[in-house]
Design an enzyme around this catalytic site. Sequence first.
Site, PDB file in Angstrom:
ATOM      1  N   PHE B 275      47.157 -19.943 -13.905  1.00  0.00           N
ATOM      2  CA  PHE B 275      47.973 -18.791 -13.245  1.00  0.00           C
ATOM      3  C   PHE B 275      48.647 -19.169 -12.047  1.00  0.00           C
ATOM      4  CE2 PHE B 275      44.167 -16.990 -15.513  1.00  0.00           C
ATOM      5  CZ  PHE B 275      44.898 -16.653 -16.763  1.00  0.00           C
ATOM      6  N   GLY B 502      46.370 -22.276 -22.210  1.00  0.00           N
ATOM      7  CA  GLY B 502      46.276 -21.201 -23.071  1.00  0.00           C
ATOM      8  C   GLY B 502      47.560 -20.685 -23.478  1.00  0.00           C
ATOM      9  N   ILE B 662      62.228 -16.753 -29.040  1.00  0.00           N
ATOM     10  CA  ILE B 662      60.666 -16.819 -28.986  1.00  0.00           C
ATOM     11  C   ILE B 662      60.089 -18.056 -29.969  1.00  0.00           C
ATOM     12  CG2 ILE B 662      58.595 -15.737 -29.612  1.00  0.00           C
ATOM     13  CD1 ILE B 662      59.906 -14.799 -26.784  1.00  0.00           C
ATOM     14  N   LEU B 663      59.532 -18.945 -29.542  1.00  0.00           N
ATOM     15  CA  LEU B 663      59.102 -19.886 -30.304  1.00  0.00           C
ATOM     16  C   LEU B 663      57.822 -19.711 -31.256  1.00  0.00           C
ATOM     17  CD1 LEU B 663      59.463 -22.912 -27.701  1.00  0.00           C
ATOM     18  CD2 LEU B 663      61.282 -22.012 -29.124  1.00  0.00           C
ATOM     19  N   ASN B 664      56.876 -18.913 -30.871  1.00  0.00           N
ATOM     20  CA  ASN B 664      55.783 -18.800 -31.679  1.00  0.00           C
ATOM     21  C   ASN B 664      55.545 -17.145 -31.501  1.00  0.00           C
ATOM     22  OD1 ASN B 664      53.109 -18.006 -32.742  1.00  0.00           O
ATOM     23  ND2 ASN B 664      52.748 -20.164 -32.584  1.00  0.00           N
ATOM     24  N   LYS B 666      53.045 -15.262 -32.393  1.00  0.00           N
ATOM     25  CA  LYS B 666      51.844 -14.846 -32.161  1.00  0.00           C
ATOM     26  C   LYS B 666      51.302 -15.428 -30.865  1.00  0.00           C
ATOM     27  CE  LYS B 666      48.797 -15.384 -35.520  1.00  0.00           C
ATOM     28  NZ  LYS B 666      47.685 -15.572 -36.494  1.00  0.00           N
ATOM     29  N   GLN B 671      51.164 -13.938 -24.617  1.00  0.00           N
ATOM     30  CA  GLN B 671      51.468 -14.475 -23.375  1.00  0.00           C
ATOM     31  C   GLN B 671      51.853 -12.897 -22.624  1.00  0.00           C
ATOM     32  OE1 GLN B 671      51.420 -17.396 -21.403  1.00  0.00           O
ATOM     33  NE2 GLN B 671      53.278 -18.313 -22.175  1.00  0.00           N
ATOM     34  N   GLY B 734      61.427 -19.390 -21.362  1.00  0.00           N
ATOM     35  CA  GLY B 734      59.750 -19.492 -20.803  1.00  0.00           C
ATOM     36  C   GLY B 734      59.426 -17.961 -20.679  1.00  0.00           C
ATOM     37  N   GLU B 737      55.508 -16.032 -17.083  1.00  0.00           N
ATOM     38  CA  GLU B 737      55.312 -15.260 -15.993  1.00  0.00           C
ATOM     39  C   GLU B 737      55.957 -13.706 -16.007  1.00  0.00           C
ATOM     40  OE1 GLU B 737      55.073 -18.032 -12.504  1.00  0.00           O
ATOM     41  OE2 GLU B 737      56.052 -19.124 -14.059  1.00  0.00           O
TER      42      GLU B 737
END
Lengths: 176, 770
Positions: B275, B502, B662-664, B666, B671, B734, B737
């Site tokens: 983080f 993670g 969005i790449l994945n 799940k 996130q 990305g 955050e």
Amino acid sequence: MRLTINGRQVEADVDVRTSLLDLLRDHLGLPGTKKGCNQGACGACTVLADGERINSCLALAVQYDGREVTTIEGVGAPGALHPLQRAFVEHDGFQCGYCTPGQICSAIGMAAELERGLPSYVTGDLDAETIELTHDELRERMSGNLCRCGAYNGIVDAIRETFGQIAEDAGKREAA
Amino acid sequence: MSFVQEAMQAVMKKAIALAPDGWIPGGHPDPLMREKHGLIGASISRIDGPLKVAGQARFAAEFPMEGLTYAALRHSTIARGRIVSLDTTQAEAAPGVVLVMTHLNAPRLKPTPPFGSKPQAAGGDDVPVMQDDRIHWNGQPVAVVLAETQDQADHAQSLIRVQYEVQGGVTSLDAARAQGPEPGKFQGELLKVEIKDAEALFAAAPVKVDAVYRTPPHNHNPIELHAATLAWEGDELRVHDATQAVAHAAWTLSQVFDIKEAQVHVTSPFVGGGFGSKTLWQHQILAAAAARLAGRPVRIVVSREGVFRIVGGRALTEQRVAIGAQQDGGFDAIIHTGLTVMTPHNAMTEPFIVATRSAYAAKSFKLEVDTVKLNMVANTFMRAPGEAVGTFALESAIDELAAELGMDPIALRSRNEPEQDPTNGLPFSQRGVEQAWKTGAERFGWETRNATPGATRDGDWLVGVGCATATYPYYRMAGGAARIILDRTGRAVVEIAAHEMGMGTATAHTQVVAERLGLSLDQVEFRYGDTAFPGLVLAGGSQQTASIGSAVIVAHRTLVTELLKLAGNDSPLAGLKPDEVGGLDGGLCKLDEPGRCESYASILARAQRETLTVEGEAPPPLELQHWSMHSHGAMFCEVRVNAITGETRVSRFLGSFDCGRILNAKTAASQFRGGIIMGLGLALMEDAQFDERTGRIMNPSLAEYHVPVHMDVPEIEVMWTDEPDPHAPMGARGIGEIGITGVGAAVANAVFNATGKRVRDLPITLDKLL
């Protein structure tokens, strides 16, 4: 001292100050159990001692002479995962994976407590024969296990999928 | 910076802004961003999941080494002054003690290059590490003990006797303020924007709000303690670290120990959360110095209290937001100013105005961050530095203005939606905030809310809903590089010095590489977390995906070029150029003629090659100065506030995001939820309490610094537009955050709707609602 860890007899000769957590991680080569605070506040070190969940950082190793301890390494391994471990993967019940062994051991201990009818802070009827694994019961009972990545929703889904039937099954046994 | 340098920089910036799109990275959209039915976006379980759930993923403190010693730190108890005496005799005589290291016997070390001083620098501050008797903050390490076991080291450090002489020190905000503020800078730029006379336009506006919002210091508190297992092997330093910056750590350690960068090998395959906190702090340096002195490997696991003492967190802020508007809601002036604290020995300003620079259109702006200096542990980046706390102030103020105007807060936001970046004039690369609001509001059932505060009651519980905009920019830092190794069986390995804390990096980039090369997931191995691999890739600023993606694009182009050369004239691909082919079914195919293909295995076999290895370096991130690139989210929250006890419970939360592709699905959902949950902590409980008398953090534990637990977290719904950003690699901006941004305000606005009480000081604890 001699104790049984994951079904195996283990002999250890450690300082009386050594915690069960440090015995596992530093002396027995079982680092699956995690150290997150070393003061009983985060639950990352949760293991099962004679089937009950404990914070191994708050337990002196010498107290466990002659007892049985199950760590995450004894719950299941890649290729032979416990259903709860599989459900954690499926429901993305973790991100970094550091609190995960503690969450899983804690959930297994919690399911056993529920089956024994132990009430929690949110249980409405303390005399109830069976306690249903409601969303609140589950969250309350798992609140000793912190997850800073915030995978709580996935953890709850994984536990409900795996142990959600317990309350009902216990009820059926009573009826029979 | 000199006047000439500044002028040159301004000219360059203008030139980049005006250059044709095609000259800029991202000017030609990544073809992958349009793939709708392949691996991009698929909901795939983490590839490292089985290892993690079985406790088999190895973290930094879990690597065995022969002859290992265990370290314990002793921390100072004063904020500023000097060590008068240090008695280590008892500690040295204690059982199992191998070494007691203090400034009196520590090896001579060079100053630590702090973050921002060089692209590779990773130090939290530039305070000399155990080199003299000076104390700079309360908690600074003054001694390191190495012993045969952790218990022996912990006990021995308690036997050290230290006497201090206090010499001044600034530990209260008032005292710091009295020394005079200095302008804040972030990423080398002054945190100041002035467009027209905002104060005058604000004064003249018919409707206005003007208030001060306060946020306390926060600590990241990843559950994995900061730790390292390290050893000197001759002149080479081998470090198993818990870090989100392997290459930065290696370079910075090489500077401190005055050796070559190649002499430091850092690996970090799994990181138990970061983080922003898992960078280079004193503990790795002290452990390496002690290891050298003792001639033994060292494991250092910083205690939870120690993490609060030596790893900085997010600094406090005190923000004024004043908005002047017309009756129809149009903004005449946005004023967002205030101060934050830092230390005399670091350069990190909590940049709380950054979101305000691009969130809304207004006729005038006055944005400014001042800093004052305290003697405390160096503050640092924490999830969405700037936006996390800045959006609390801005989005609370928007809600206050909506109430003042009698307008729906979503309509007010929509009324002030800008057509281009309102403060730098750049075109938006892609902006779907309106879509996020629309779909989110429908899903949440926003139209059923009762706009009258304190009007909805369920027994003892007051119920309210609130909303806020989330926003975080697209970043890409220079330094991305990647290696692709293709072998004759048609398998590909990608190597890059990136990180998995993670976020799902390993899984998402296995998907991306497989899609790009036309391979299946099991034909791709993504290797990361090792300085043996190329790239200077910080897992921070939500930029790692862009950094990896852009480096892989370059490496892949080289791979395709080389493959076409190797294919030669006997291949069905003969005569084709790299732009005419793409990866499909384990080989290259002509894009507009899918039957014209040759497999990788066949190309390499004919060329009699076992493997083909290529490397690529990402271009400089000029796209950041050519487009205004920002993600957004619409955050909705329902709270229940107990009318008797003042306790706030979050009963519903929904985040609707616009972050590019969005790449994945799940791992992305996790996130977003994780960010939102940290935002619930920021809203309701997190507060690193600083004793203004002694400069000591008073609640350095997870028992007293509260973070959300299971019971605090409802089922959180997340959704996204999935609209690609045409100028970002994979179309993805990305997502690490943005989840934490806007949450503080969404909760505070819901609390206002529930109770009629406007809380402007975080966290919203029950005492503030009674």
